[in-house]
Design an enzyme around this catalytic site. Structure first.
Site, mmCIF file in Angstrom:
data_model
loop_
_atom_site.group_PDB
_atom_site.id
_atom_site.type_symbol
_atom_site.label_atom_id
_atom_site.label_comp_id
_atom_site.label_asym_id
_atom_site.label_seq_id
_atom_site.Cartn_x
_atom_site.Cartn_y
_atom_site.Cartn_z
ATOM 1 N N GLU A 1 -92.750 73.589 -18.403
ATOM 2 C CA GLU A 1 -93.917 73.840 -19.240
ATOM 3 C C GLU A 1 -94.152 75.330 -19.446
ATOM 4 O OE1 GLU A 1 -97.304 71.768 -17.629
ATOM 5 O OE2 GLU A 1 -96.076 69.993 -17.275
ATOM 6 N N CYS B 1 -97.783 81.912 -20.352
ATOM 7 C CA CYS B 1 -97.497 81.605 -18.961
ATOM 8 C C CYS B 1 -96.165 80.860 -18.952
ATOM 9 C CB CYS B 1 -98.621 80.737 -18.407
ATOM 10 S SG CYS B 1 -98.322 80.171 -16.732
ATOM 11 N N CYS C 1 -90.447 72.576 -8.167
ATOM 12 C CA CYS C 1 -90.755 73.589 -7.157
ATOM 13 C C CYS C 1 -90.594 72.951 -5.788
ATOM 14 C CB CYS C 1 -92.204 74.058 -7.340
ATOM 15 S SG CYS C 1 -92.717 75.383 -6.223
ATOM 16 N N CYS D 1 -97.187 72.981 -2.210
ATOM 17 C CA CYS D 1 -98.648 73.165 -2.136
ATOM 18 C C CYS D 1 -99.322 71.829 -2.479
ATOM 19 C CB CYS D 1 -99.119 74.245 -3.102
ATOM 20 S SG CYS D 1 -98.407 75.863 -2.752
ATOM 21 N N CYS E 1 -101.008 71.049 -6.052
ATOM 22 C CA CYS E 1 -100.266 71.451 -7.256
ATOM 23 C C CYS E 1 -99.394 70.308 -7.783
ATOM 24 C CB CYS E 1 -99.401 72.664 -6.923
ATOM 25 S SG CYS E 1 -98.411 73.244 -8.295
ATOM 26 N N GLY F 1 -92.843 76.445 -10.625
ATOM 27 C CA GLY F 1 -91.854 77.127 -9.799
ATOM 28 C C GLY F 1 -92.382 78.334 -9.054
ATOM 29 N N CYS G 1 -100.687 73.068 -14.410
ATOM 30 C CA CYS G 1 -99.271 73.143 -14.665
ATOM 31 C C CYS G 1 -98.514 72.026 -13.976
ATOM 32 C CB CYS G 1 -98.771 74.472 -14.175
ATOM 33 S SG CYS G 1 -97.532 75.038 -15.255
HETATM 34 N N1 SAH Z 1 -95.493 79.608 -7.281
HETATM 35 C C1 SAH Z 1 -96.299 80.676 -7.763
HETATM 36 C C2 SAH Z 1 -96.611 80.617 -9.240
HETATM 37 C C3 SAH Z 1 -96.921 79.308 -9.871
HETATM 38 S S1 SAH Z 1 -98.480 78.562 -9.637
HETATM 39 C C4 SAH Z 1 -97.563 80.785 -6.958
HETATM 40 O O1 SAH Z 1 -97.785 79.959 -6.095
HETATM 41 O O2 SAH Z 1 -98.313 81.735 -7.144
HETATM 42 C C5 SAH Z 1 -99.676 79.570 -10.436
HETATM 43 C C6 SAH Z 1 -101.026 79.509 -9.768
HETATM 44 O O3 SAH Z 1 -101.693 78.259 -10.021
HETATM 45 C C7 SAH Z 1 -100.961 79.639 -8.255
HETATM 46 O O4 SAH Z 1 -102.010 80.445 -7.805
HETATM 47 C C8 SAH Z 1 -101.153 78.212 -7.827
HETATM 48 O O5 SAH Z 1 -101.552 78.133 -6.487
HETATM 49 C C9 SAH Z 1 -102.184 77.757 -8.813
HETATM 50 N N2 SAH Z 1 -102.362 76.308 -8.905
HETATM 51 C C10 SAH Z 1 -101.470 75.327 -8.687
HETATM 52 N N3 SAH Z 1 -102.023 74.118 -8.872
HETATM 53 C C11 SAH Z 1 -103.302 74.350 -9.229
HETATM 54 C C12 SAH Z 1 -104.388 73.516 -9.568
HETATM 55 N N4 SAH Z 1 -104.267 72.196 -9.560
HETATM 56 N N5 SAH Z 1 -105.571 74.094 -9.894
HETATM 57 C C13 SAH Z 1 -105.701 75.432 -9.909
HETATM 58 N N6 SAH Z 1 -104.713 76.286 -9.601
HETATM 59 C C14 SAH Z 1 -103.529 75.747 -9.262
#
Ligand code: SAH
Length: 353
Positions: A95, A108, A115, A119, A122, A162, A336
């Site tokens: 995406e 973005c 990934c 987390c 996510c 990712g 995302c």
């Molecule tokens: N892997 C990298 C970049 C991708 S995620 C990282 O972790 O920074 C981009 C951002 O979106 C990160 O801060 C991630 O923690 C956050 N993110 C992921 N899922 C989310 C969600 N459901 N709501 C809000 N932020 C989210």
């Protein structure tokens, strides 16, 4: 012979590297600059290069392809946000999101297909990692999105699917490709990379690309809480993360942005805000509070408006720079990884809200 499958993505090459390609093809090196310039303009066929001889265009077409991904699904928000599920030649889907800000248009992009960071809030990580994206595939997202929207894009954030520091080589190549004067010529300060906190990556990045903005996903004020949602914290602990970030700000002179997604009842209390403030007081940082995007299949809920405000107020009171991220594209699947997942559950539908 059909050589479609053996063709190479020509977006992977820097001008010098393209120079070698030209020599191999028995062409003059200066053609590399012309070709690189055309590719950065976003052409989709070699025949568009009208100052390049037909014989060279044919040779290129025979061995190379222009690796802009195709749009497999597009969602358009009423606020101008465009989210696209892009598909590469091998079928891999990722995406990218186009957003309009007061300072200009931004994209973005994704750095990996899936990934493996795990987390728990996510969507991108739910099916694990398929593969990393090459520098040319990251550039391809910018070019394809510009073509899709018809808009200039002056800022790139690597915050899509990712973990960029889990694909360090691809990331650096992308930065070189998009920054090159002969091509897209995007300023390094117009690029932001976000990491979940891979410390060797942060240290290396301070050396390799100190002008690129760095964001670190923190999402907790201490180790215990961070470990609960972010498995990477078990490998790289909170104190070491803070220490590494501090060194980053000292050696580069650049501030770090900490991202903090506020999750109802998990990390949004006043105590959490106080603890975070005590950690960050007095150094070069900025906290970006993100109301959690709720992901289907995950139990987490977004923090209440009053708790978001309280969290911000506590940080401000302690002199910590803080903003609450504007929610863009909330009428589409903004979190995302959700579009890709929904699409896999629902093959074949053109989503165009
Ligand atoms: N892997 C990298 C970049 C991708 S995620 C990282 O972790 O920074 C981009 C951002 O979106 C990160 O801060 C991630 O923690 C956050 N993110 C992921 N899922 C989310 C969600 N459901 N709501 C809000 N932020 C989210």
């Amino acid at each position: 012979m059909d050589n479609t499958t053996t063709k190479i993505n020509i977006l992977e090459f820097l001008p010098d590297e393209l120079g070698s390609v030209m020599e191999e093809l028995g062409e003059k090196k200066f053609r590399a600059t012309q070709v690189f310039g055309w590719l950065s303009k976003g052409i989709s066929s070699f025949d568009e290069m009208n100052n390049v001889p037909k014989s060279l265009r044919d040779k290129l077409d025979n061995a190379y392809y222009i690796g802009q991904p195709e749009a497999a699904a597009v969602q358009r928000s009423t606020d101008g946000t465009v989210k696209c599920l892009f598909r590469f030649r091998d079928g891999a889907e990722i995406e990218s999101v186009f957003m309009k800000y007061s300072y200009g248009n931004s994209i973005c992009i994704s750095s990996q297909v899936g990934c493996r960071m795990g987390c728990s809030f996510c969507a991108s990580t739910m099916d694990g990692l398929e593969r990393g994206l090459s520098g040319g595939e990251m550039l391809g997202q910018v070019l394809a999105m510009r073509a899709l929207t018809g808009e200039d894009i002056g800022h790139v954030v690597v915050m899509g699917m990712g973990e960029p520091f889990d694909n360090y080589e691809g990331l650096l190549k992308f930065i070189k490709l998009i920054n090159d004067r002969k091509g897209y010529d995007l300023g390094l300060r117009n690029i932001t990379v976000s990491t979940c906190g891979i410390l060797p990556g942060i240290r290396q990045f301070a050396e390799d690309a100190p002008q690129v903005n760095l964001a670190v996903s923190l999402h907790a004020p201490n180790q215990t809480l961070r470990e609960r949602t972010m498995p990477v914290a078990k490998k790289y602990g909170y104190d070491e993360l803070m220490q590494t970030c501090r060194e980053y700000t000292e050696t580069t002179g650049r501030r770090i942005t900490f991202e903090y997604a506020l999750i109802d009842g998990v990390n949004d209390s006043a105590e959490c805000a106080e603890e975070l403030a005590s950690r960050l007081k007095g150094w070069l940082t900025h906290v970006n509070l993100i109301p959690l995007n709720e992901v289907s299949g995950r139990d987490y809920k977004t923090a209440a408006g009053a708790n978001i405000k309280r969290f911000r107020d506590v940080l401000e009171r302690h002199g910590v720079a803080v903003t609450v991220r504007r929610t863009l594209g909330s009428d589409i699947d903004a979190a995302c990884g959700q579009l890709r997942r929904n699409r896999q559950d629902n093959q074949g539908t053109e989503i165009n809200k």
